[in-house]
Scaffold this active site. Structure first.
Site, PDB file in Angstrom:
ATOM      1  CD  GLU A   1      -2.747  -1.295   2.473  1.00  0.00           C
ATOM      2  OE1 GLU A   1      -2.730  -0.358   3.289  1.00  0.00           O
ATOM      3  OE2 GLU A   1      -3.455  -2.303   2.627  1.00  0.00           O
TER       4      GLU A   1
ATOM      5  CG  ASN B   1      -0.768  -7.049  -1.179  1.00  0.00           C
ATOM      6  OD1 ASN B   1      -1.376  -7.679  -2.049  1.00  0.00           O
ATOM      7  ND2 ASN B   1      -1.221  -6.917   0.058  1.00  0.00           N
TER       8      ASN B   1
ATOM      9  CG  HIS C   1     -10.039  -5.572   1.010  1.00  0.00           C
ATOM     10  ND1 HIS C   1     -10.374  -6.666   1.790  1.00  0.00           N
ATOM     11  CD2 HIS C   1      -8.717  -5.368   1.204  1.00  0.00           C
ATOM     12  CE1 HIS C   1      -9.299  -7.092   2.422  1.00  0.00           C
ATOM     13  NE2 HIS C   1      -8.277  -6.321   2.086  1.00  0.00           N
TER      14      HIS C   1
ATOM     15  CD  GLU D   1      -4.888  -7.758   2.077  1.00  0.00           C
ATOM     16  OE1 GLU D   1      -5.751  -7.015   2.589  1.00  0.00           O
ATOM     17  OE2 GLU D   1      -3.673  -7.534   2.157  1.00  0.00           O
TER      18      GLU D   1
ATOM     19  CG  ASP E   1     -13.072  -8.605   2.086  1.00  0.00           C
ATOM     20  OD1 ASP E   1     -12.906  -7.717   1.224  1.00  0.00           O
ATOM     21  OD2 ASP E   1     -12.640  -8.493   3.247  1.00  0.00           O
TER      22      ASP E   1
HETATM   23  O1  9MR Z   1      -7.320  -7.760   8.942  1.00  0.00           O
HETATM   24  C1  9MR Z   1      -6.378  -6.910   9.538  1.00  0.00           C
HETATM   25  C2  9MR Z   1      -6.967  -6.314  10.803  1.00  0.00           C
HETATM   26  O2  9MR Z   1      -7.123  -7.328  11.794  1.00  0.00           O
HETATM   27  C3  9MR Z   1      -6.071  -5.210  11.342  1.00  0.00           C
HETATM   28  O3  9MR Z   1      -6.704  -4.579  12.440  1.00  0.00           O
HETATM   29  C4  9MR Z   1      -5.819  -4.199  10.239  1.00  0.00           C
HETATM   30  C5  9MR Z   1      -4.917  -3.071  10.701  1.00  0.00           C
HETATM   31  O4  9MR Z   1      -4.885  -2.063   9.747  1.00  0.00           O
HETATM   32  O5  9MR Z   1      -5.211  -4.843   9.126  1.00  0.00           O
HETATM   33  C6  9MR Z   1      -6.054  -5.796   8.554  1.00  0.00           C
HETATM   34  O6  9MR Z   1      -5.459  -6.378   7.405  1.00  0.00           O
HETATM   35  C7  9MR Z   1      -5.169  -5.472   6.346  1.00  0.00           C
HETATM   36  C8  9MR Z   1      -4.013  -6.053   5.575  1.00  0.00           C
HETATM   37  O7  9MR Z   1      -2.949  -6.317   6.422  1.00  0.00           O
HETATM   38  C9  9MR Z   1      -3.584  -5.115   4.447  1.00  0.00           C
HETATM   39  N1  9MR Z   1      -4.674  -4.769   3.605  1.00  0.00           N
HETATM   40  C10 9MR Z   1      -5.884  -4.299   4.271  1.00  0.00           C
HETATM   41  C11 9MR Z   1      -6.301  -5.315   5.335  1.00  0.00           C
HETATM   42  C12 9MR Z   1      -7.614  -4.911   5.935  1.00  0.00           C
HETATM   43  O8  9MR Z   1      -7.458  -3.688   6.615  1.00  0.00           O
END
Ligand code: 9MR
Length: 340
Positions: free
Chosen positions: A144, A184, A220, A248, A250
């Site tokens: 990101e 990513n 997402h 990822e 969903d």
């Molecule tokens: O699913 C993850 C969540 O439990 C955490 O709180 C969050 C913190 O920002 O990160 C989430 O996972 C992220 C992933 O690492 C990167 N892409 C976005 C995902 C959803 O926020």
């Protein structure tokens, strides 16, 4: 003749109820997991074990959890997930070496010149990648880095280390030369400037001989995400020749967080169609570029969308709150068979 076709169809549908999605696809299929849930929840654990061929740690390989103090790495939970993956014969995908988010406080407080920052990041990347060397198939090296307008996202890394993305890939490659290294990111559909920035980055890295092998599209998305925009992202991504990971996935059904939202059959079937679209489009990518599809979380109940956005009425995955397969699961299998 018609009767035979009908009967065959009926038998097929019956068998599809027991069929596994992972057997209906030719690429690795996975989900992100949480070690506490793997330990505590049998239904969750069974799905993690039976349904997938690849796993990603949802949080436990990120900087904040794996490198809690300057002189201390904590691999306990990441290793637990890896052991679970290996014991059940799965591929493990690493997530993520460099991110602006989930950074430990000691890194935020760190003071130093460019060289000191580079040493910090290099040491982080190489200690983690070396620990998992040979055990992890690929890494989301950098996650990101771009804003929606295509500009470089300000972060500890962007602010202190010029060219931090290329350097991170080089450091990761030095530590684990066999690992497949990914950039990513999320939300490229309908954001042409962001997509362009990512493609430009990939072109630049390849031109300079920086080791990059894959592009992770987080996916997402939601039930209304425009298919032409998603298709464009997939086409442009595939055209890079890199491995493509839907990393990822969903599909949100209540993106506006309507408190009165009802997850009725109509929405569920629109969501199933969207899943089918994503899978079928992914199948069109050349097989050698198909690193796999990973769902973000196991069941609707565990989805990050509920907690993170305080959105209790969200149902973005293929398993329901009782860890049962949703109708979309078999729709997806049926549609993939009919397209073979
Ligand atoms: O699913 C993850 C969540 O439990 C955490 O709180 C969050 C913190 O920002 O990160 C989430 O996972 C992220 C992933 O690492 C990167 N892409 C976005 C995902 C959803 O926020």
């Amino acid at each position: 003749m018609k009767l035979i076709t009908l009967l065959l169809g009926f038998c097929y549908c019956l068998s599809a109820q027991d069929a596994n999605l992972k057997d209906a696809v030719k690429f690795p299929l996975g989900a992100s997991v949480n070690p506490r849930m793997l330990n505590e929840n049998e239904a969750y654990r069974n799905i993690a074990k039976e349904e997938w061929t690849s796993l990603t740690a949802e949080n436990h390989m990120k900087m904040m959890l794996i490198h809690p103090a300057a002189d201390r790495f904590d691999f306990t939970k990441g290793d637990e997930i890896l052991d679970f993956a290996k014991a059940s014969g799965k591929r493990m995908h690493g997530h993520t070496l460099v991110w602006h988010n989930q950074v430990p406080q000691w890194m935020k407080d760190f003071q130093g010149d460019q060289k000191a920052w580079e040493e910090l990041l290099k040491n982080h990347i190489q200690t983690v990648a070396s620990h998992y060397k040979g055990k992890i198939a690929g890494w989301d090296v950098v996650n990101e880095s771009f804003l929606d307008d295509g500009s470089l996202r300000p972060s500890l890394w962007a602010d202190h280390i010029p060219d931090y993305i290329a350097k991170s890939f080089q450091w990761a490659h030095e530590a684990d030369p066999a690992a497949i290294l990914f950039y990513n990111d999320y939300g490229q559909d309908g954001k042409p400037k962001k997509m362009k920035a990512i493609l430009d980055l990939l072109t630049d890295l390849k031109r300079r001989g920086i080791p990059i092998h894959g592009l992770g599209l987080q996916m997402h998305i939601n039930v209304d995400s425009k298919r032409n925009e998603l298709q464009e992202v997939l086409d442009k991504s595939a055209a890079t020749g890199l491995k493509i990971h839907l990393s990822e996935l969903d599909i949100a059904v209540n993106p506006k967080n309507n408190p009165d939202f009802v997850y009725d059959e109509k929405v569920a079937s629109a969501q199933a169609e969207q899943f089918i679209f994503v899978f079928k489009s992914y199948q069109k990518i050349p097989a050698a570029q198909q690193y796999g599809i990973t769902f973000w979380n196991i069941s609707d109940k565990d989805s990050w969308l509920r907690g993170y956005f305080k959105r209790p009425k969200e149902y973005p995955l293929l398993f329901d709150d009782n860890y049962k397969r949703k109708p979309a699961y078999s729709s997806l299998i049926n549609s993939l068979h009919t397209s073979n």
